[in-house]
Design an enzyme around this catalytic site. Structure first.
Site, mmCIF file in Angstrom:
data_model
loop_
_atom_site.group_PDB
_atom_site.id
_atom_site.type_symbol
_atom_site.label_atom_id
_atom_site.label_comp_id
_atom_site.label_asym_id
_atom_site.label_seq_id
_atom_site.Cartn_x
_atom_site.Cartn_y
_atom_site.Cartn_z
ATOM 1 N N ASP A 1 4.839 -3.340 -6.248
ATOM 2 C CA ASP A 1 5.949 -3.650 -5.239
ATOM 3 C C ASP A 1 7.246 -3.023 -6.318
ATOM 4 O O ASP A 1 7.207 -3.601 -7.728
ATOM 5 C CB ASP A 1 6.135 -4.743 -5.242
ATOM 6 C CG ASP A 1 5.202 -5.079 -3.717
ATOM 7 O OD1 ASP A 1 5.090 -3.688 -3.972
ATOM 8 O OD2 ASP A 1 4.802 -5.852 -3.356
ATOM 9 N N ASN B 1 5.161 -12.058 13.691
ATOM 10 C CA ASN B 1 6.281 -13.074 13.495
ATOM 11 C C ASN B 1 7.042 -12.956 14.879
ATOM 12 O O ASN B 1 6.539 -12.501 16.054
ATOM 13 C CB ASN B 1 7.420 -12.575 12.166
ATOM 14 C CG ASN B 1 7.726 -10.844 12.260
ATOM 15 O OD1 ASN B 1 7.729 -10.424 13.635
ATOM 16 N ND2 ASN B 1 7.897 -10.274 10.875
ATOM 17 N N THR C 1 5.116 -17.030 13.402
ATOM 18 C CA THR C 1 5.983 -17.170 12.193
ATOM 19 C C THR C 1 6.833 -17.296 12.297
ATOM 20 O O THR C 1 7.609 -15.928 12.992
ATOM 21 C CB THR C 1 5.424 -16.835 11.084
ATOM 22 O OG1 THR C 1 5.602 -15.908 11.272
ATOM 23 C CG2 THR C 1 4.295 -16.893 11.016
ATOM 24 N N LEU C 2 8.392 -18.742 12.091
ATOM 25 C CA LEU C 2 9.366 -18.390 12.871
ATOM 26 C C LEU C 2 10.372 -18.661 10.455
ATOM 27 O O LEU C 2 11.177 -19.159 10.691
ATOM 28 C CB LEU C 2 9.252 -19.357 13.269
ATOM 29 C CG LEU C 2 8.993 -19.483 15.046
ATOM 30 C CD1 LEU C 2 8.971 -20.472 15.801
ATOM 31 C CD2 LEU C 2 9.532 -17.963 15.869
ATOM 32 N N ASP D 1 13.120 -15.738 -3.427
ATOM 33 C CA ASP D 1 12.711 -13.894 -2.512
ATOM 34 C C ASP D 1 11.562 -14.913 -1.816
ATOM 35 O O ASP D 1 10.896 -15.325 -1.963
ATOM 36 C CB ASP D 1 12.040 -13.458 -3.857
ATOM 37 C CG ASP D 1 11.116 -11.970 -3.663
ATOM 38 O OD1 ASP D 1 11.717 -11.813 -2.595
ATOM 39 O OD2 ASP D 1 10.898 -11.522 -4.299
ATOM 40 N N ASP E 1 2.177 -13.324 3.447
ATOM 41 C CA ASP E 1 1.192 -13.465 3.444
ATOM 42 C C ASP E 1 0.724 -14.300 3.229
ATOM 43 O O ASP E 1 -0.596 -14.201 3.021
ATOM 44 C CB ASP E 1 1.556 -11.997 2.740
ATOM 45 C CG ASP E 1 1.876 -10.334 3.168
ATOM 46 O OD1 ASP E 1 1.824 -10.628 4.448
ATOM 47 O OD2 ASP E 1 2.248 -10.257 2.136
HETATM 48 O O1 RIB Z 1 4.330 -8.593 2.636
HETATM 49 C C1 RIB Z 1 5.465 -8.153 1.376
HETATM 50 C C2 RIB Z 1 4.184 -7.290 0.775
HETATM 51 O O2 RIB Z 1 5.028 -5.324 1.733
HETATM 52 C C3 RIB Z 1 4.635 -6.427 0.298
HETATM 53 O O3 RIB Z 1 3.796 -6.757 -1.469
HETATM 54 C C4 RIB Z 1 4.957 -4.643 -0.510
HETATM 55 O O4 RIB Z 1 3.369 -3.848 -0.714
HETATM 56 C C5 RIB Z 1 4.666 -4.500 1.792
HETATM 57 O O5 RIB Z 1 3.277 -4.304 1.682
#
Ligand code: RIB
Length: 311
Positions: free
Chosen positions: A11, A180, A217-218, A244, A250
């Protein structure tokens, strides 16, 4: 064991005062490279929640790939199922974060595009394992592994993110669908269902139509879930400063999968996942602030029990 068949990215994170509009250049003094990818993020969240995790995916033969592999090994995640591509670089996500902690993300698949269903042997798709999928790999590979997992008895969870085509047949192999609000509406539209403004009603429609447990998810409002004729409403933890939100979904998915694998009830799994998702937004990057099981247990009493709703 949880088998995560999913993406691994690096990222590229830039903090901006505001998101650029078309044609506008926004300046920012610095940037960071951190490991990410929905698959790897969810694998790390599940591992930190205390379960054995095997990652299956593909990275490039480059420094970013090595960095991601090392990061997973440090979390005791099995990485023998991760192949290095001979031709494509590690997947890369460019992530802009504004002053409120919201993000905009562009993902370039790189080596994730080469992931192949044959990387997942039937032997690890039996009843004692759980398969966790997202939507950053080639769809055919996902559906192949999902179908085999359902046939061999593994518990199956799909996080339909980012939203993409989901064939009816794939839905029939799923035990849990996590989406979501936007993803829920997209799939409901494709299935020809009424778009309910109430999230619980929308989850009920998806759950009933697809014969699975549906979780929506909300963000800062927590999540709702429906299984059969029972609905659950779980709030989010109040967080003073949002740094952030990348990877919050995830974290929710990985921790939820870990809890289900540990045979926790649906409301208990939702509560843990919601606490973990909330804690994850206190730091920069998808993985940096992901909580460990001790953090989750410490903060759990601060979140009310999920409310049950009869539908
Ligand atoms: O859900 C977040 C992720 O989405 C980030 O880490 C990025 O790599 C994208 O895949």
């Amino acid at each position: 064991m949880i088998v995560v068949f999913g993406s691994i990215n690096i990222d590229l994170i830039m903090q901006v005062k505001h998101f650029p509009t078309p044609g506008e250049t926004v300046m920012t003094p610095s940037y960071e490279w951190l490991s990410g990818g929905k698959g790897m993020n969810q694998a790390i969240a599940a591992a930190r929640a205390g379960v054995k995790v095997a990652m299956v995916g593909r990275v490039g033969d480059d420094g970013f790939g090595t960095r991601a592999l090392n990061a997973m090994r440090r979390e005791s995640i099995l990485t023998s199922g991760v192949i290095q591509s001979e031709s494509l670089p590690t997947g890369c996500a460019t992530i802009l974060i504004d002053e409120t902690g919201e993000n905009e993300i562009v993902v370039s698949l790189g080596a994730n595009a080469e992931v192949d269903a044959t990387q997942v042997p039937d032997e690890i798709l039996g009843p004692s394992n759980l398969l966790l999928l997202q939507m950053e790999l080639p769809a055919e590979a996902n559906w192949d592994v999902l179908k085999r997992a359902a046939a061999r008895g593994a518990t199956t969870i799909l996080n339909l993110a980012p939203a993409n085509e989901l064939p009816r047949e794939a839905l029939s192999h799923l035990d849990y669908l996590i989406v979501n609000r936007i993803e829920a509406e997209q799939i409901a539209t494709k299935l020809g269902l009424k778009i309910e403004t109430d999230a619980l009603k929308l989850a009920y429609a998806l759950s009933k139509n697809c014969d699975l447990t549906c979780i929506i998810t909300l963000s800062g409002r927590g999540a709702v879930a429906v299984s059969g004729s029972t609905g659950w409403v779980v709030p989010a933890l109040k967080v003073d400063t949002v740094v952030d939100t990348t990877g919050a979904g995830d974290t929710f998915c990985g921790v939820f999968a870990a809890a289900i694998h540990q045979k926790l009830s649906l409301p208990d799994a939702l509560r843990r996942a919601s606490v973990a998702g909330s804690l994850s937004i206190k730091g920069k990057g998808a993985q940096t602030a992901m909580p460990y099981i001790d953090d989750i247990v410490t903060y759990l009493p601060q979140l009310p029990e999920p409310e049950m709703v009869k539908l």
